[in-house]
Design an enzyme around this catalytic site. Structure first.
Site, short mmCIF file in Angstrom:
data_model
loop_
_atom_site.label_atom_id
_atom_site.label_comp_id
_atom_site.label_asym_id
_atom_site.label_seq_id
_atom_site.Cartn_x
_atom_site.Cartn_y
_atom_site.Cartn_z
N CYS A 146 14.59 -2.48 7.20
CA CYS A 146 13.34 -3.24 6.99
C CYS A 146 13.54 -4.41 6.04
CB CYS A 146 12.26 -2.35 6.37
SG CYS A 146 11.98 -0.80 7.23
N HIS A 190 6.37 0.19 4.08
CA HIS A 190 6.38 0.33 5.54
C HIS A 190 6.18 1.79 5.88
CE1 HIS A 190 7.32 0.17 9.69
NE2 HIS A 190 8.54 0.63 9.59
N HIS A 216 5.28 4.83 9.07
CA HIS A 216 5.20 5.19 10.48
C HIS A 216 3.96 6.05 10.71
CE1 HIS A 216 9.73 4.61 11.68
NE2 HIS A 216 9.20 3.53 11.15
N GLU A 252 -17.02 1.36 3.15
CA GLU A 252 -16.81 1.11 1.73
C GLU A 252 -15.34 0.85 1.38
OE1 GLU A 252 -18.76 0.75 -0.77
OE2 GLU A 252 -17.54 1.16 -2.54
#
Lengths: 254, 254, 254, 254
Positions: free
Chosen positions: B109, B127, B129, B156
């Site tokens: 990543c 990140h 999943h 909210e």
């Protein structure tokens, strides 16, 4: 008796060790320490509640196996069985290097774990009763004449799976196929159909057992565990998708 | 080699440190301590199982990144990579200040985290999943001709999100819009489309990746984490609402 | 008073101990240590939130019971009541060996636990308010004229249940049947209908209480707990199956 | 300044303590220790993720309140605000006995907590963003002309709720009614409608806020917490029942 010798030179018979020598280590990554720790984690994932499921780890010529019928989140290293590897997979009575001194029986999954070691050269095999796995077996490959497999494609998590469980990683472009075998009243009777499914689906990383759970393996305990997590995620997500009416067969173009 | 020097004066080439000096600190809030702790928490939220996902933290001119393909709940500070910041985001091979002494590769990543640092001046990027994020990408912006975005309003929890992830807080009156990019076989190939989505949606606090997960950032690690929690809550709730037939586009009047 | 004597020789009346002697032990498996630990686990499973539910353990001639109306994840060994066993199950006021020194009342489930001890010779009884159990009572045996039972077959987890809760293990080929009794405003008023259900369904391992929860027992605390886990798994899975339109009455052929 | 004095005799103005004296105690049940511990538990229940929600505890003439906008699972006793009680509930700027020495603002829920203290004589008030509460507000009392309340009956867990949150326990025969107020862009603007709902529904143990969450109180922190658990259980179960087509208005006969 308090020895690690496994052969009695006088009788040539196998002498089983009941001391803790083979299962005592300060290393947290020793299989006898890892199995209790991992099983505790699996318990909190809902994979091994009610004594079901577990993990077996093979360290070269030794296989470490938990007892059957015990609370998997409370296993102690001293409860672990040690077996020599290899040994015939179809024997009625297995040979042991070490048994617990208290009356326990090795996991009923032993012949199934052995199939993964023998047929895939795996070093660890995990068995779960995850409800996501069971639901997958009820929603896939369950109709008259359908091929008994779970299939899904087009999900990133497929990249966490290895071909055959032990080879190169699958790609996002690949379809995941996991064979489903029918459950039997006695766990050891699954051995032949699991072995057949492993042979029939040489690229599959796991075998689902209908109405029961899943067997997943890997070339290390880490890869067995991370593949079990990826597969469980995919079973859960695919079931949610199907119930929400989302296509689970969509496949990205190369 | 056991030094924190990064330049070899004789050759002018970059010398990468493999000692633990840059990742050893008694401060629990040091990035090398925080990343393992936060990843353990993310594991139990189901965000990073099976080695996927993670967090990168930028501390001014240093970026801390976890390895790829490892169990995210078992990372040690000594596994953390340290990179100098800034450096070009499109380089093929990155410059490192520190690499683990054992053979590990930095997270796949990394180019995506970098896009958040460069384009949003973020100090942390997460990140996940999460299945809630994936389900959101399958139920929103997925039809022929539809704008590829997730939208929700009238909740909210939107107040926990910052405009662009790093500016002022959104209001209960605002609509949350998160762009969705298409997944690619190789994570690093998402870099260009993620950068484009960040530019096209300058007010968005995150980028969803279809069939894959989400990238969320913030101007501090705390804000990256709390925004990741708010977004995950909104993905989960909006999916539940849609499946229950509840309007997710209702918007309060000012 | 600080004594474990239970009979005052002068008056022949029962003297109740309020010291900690009967509930203090370094053994983690002593019932006074186990009950708090197990209740903490049950809390995190969602079985005993909001003070509901709990576990009672019988150690031969002593029964250990938690207080009523307290946070089950915060019980201390010193909060545990100890009662002599046997004693009449229909008494209005029970005899105690030990009461906490602070003002607490024994669990309102006491007469129900007693029914399992008396009628099944159980050594432990668990009561949960699990939503899976409640949903099962709302989806099974709830129609005019229907037999008030939960039924499921064809699931591996049935093998974790014992006939009557205390005899031999059920097989994968067997159908699980759990009687459902109607709830009453006062928990102690369930005693007669629970006793009747236990007599009417001698092979059942548990009794469900409509709109309320379940009572599960075993010949040891381990078996009570693992059976409670198996049953909860089966309630949850069967509810999921029914809502997904999957047949829950399918039965494997011998 | 390092003193617990709250009045400066020379100026007669309020001097706010920034030392840790009022929030330092070895007692785990001291409000400054309890609030962080309880918030950590609420985080893992999904009630206060992303900085939302929390708990305030009143100990006679002192009110303990957590900061706003912080990670609720990472609060330290030194972050807690202490306010004198009573003080006017409609003041623009509150009086403090103690503020943290680092720049933090008291929870935005403060006026709402105060309403429960003033109007119900509560000693603790919990605010959650639980998705079960939000879903309940979207499925109940949301239609044109409908009374804005959540209603459920015929569930054992109702017995864990007190009338008005602070009086006698409800019975299994009673219907639970929780008023729902409309959300506002600023949390403090909920104060008037929450106060009105408390007055209009004097028997209600909580106030739901549409698209936002719930406020629950009790005469002790234990009762606030156990009632919050019972209510959350009932919101979750009633939503499941409604989505499964099960009547949530069924009511047992006396």
């Amino acid at each position: 008796m308090n020895t690690t010798e496994t052969k009695d030179p006088k009788s040539n018979s196998t002498v089983v060790d009941t001391s803790d020598a083979l299962v005592t280590s300060p290393d947290p990554l020793h299989p006898a320490n890892l199995i209790p720790e991992l099983c505790k984690g699996f318990y909190h994932l809902g994979w091994v509640t009610g004594t079901g499921g577990g993990i077996s780890i093979r360290d070269n010529d030794k296989v470490y196996i938990a007892p059957s019928g015990v609370q998997k989140e409370r296993i102690q290293p001293s409860h672990i069985f040690v077996l020599p590897y290899p040994q015939p997979s179809d024997v009625v009575q297995r040979t042991f290097l070490r048994k617990p001194s208290i009356p326990l029986k090795e996991s009923a999954c032993t012949p199934l774990f052995w199939a993964a070691f023998d047929l895939r050269n795996a070093s660890a095999c995990i068995h779960t009763h995850s409800q996501h796995a069971v639901m997958a077996t009820l929603l896939w490959g369950n109709k008259e004449g359908a091929e008994p497999v779970f299939r899904v494609s087009g999900l990133e998590m497929i990249k966490g799976i290895r071909w055959g469980g032990v080879e190169g990683a699958m790609s996002y472009l690949d379809e995941l196929v996991v064979p489903i075998i029918e459950n039997t009243p006695h766990e050891e009777d699954l051995r032949d159909s699991m072995a057949q499914a492993i042979k029939d689906y040489p690229k599959a990383a796991a075998v689902l057992v209908r109405r029961h759970g899943v067997y997943v393996w890997g070339s290390t305990w880490e890869l067995a565990k991370t593949q079990a997590e990826c597969l469980d995620y995919l079973f859960e997500l695919a079931v949610k998708m199907r119930l929400a009416g989302i296509d689970t067969d969509w496949r990205p173009e190369a």
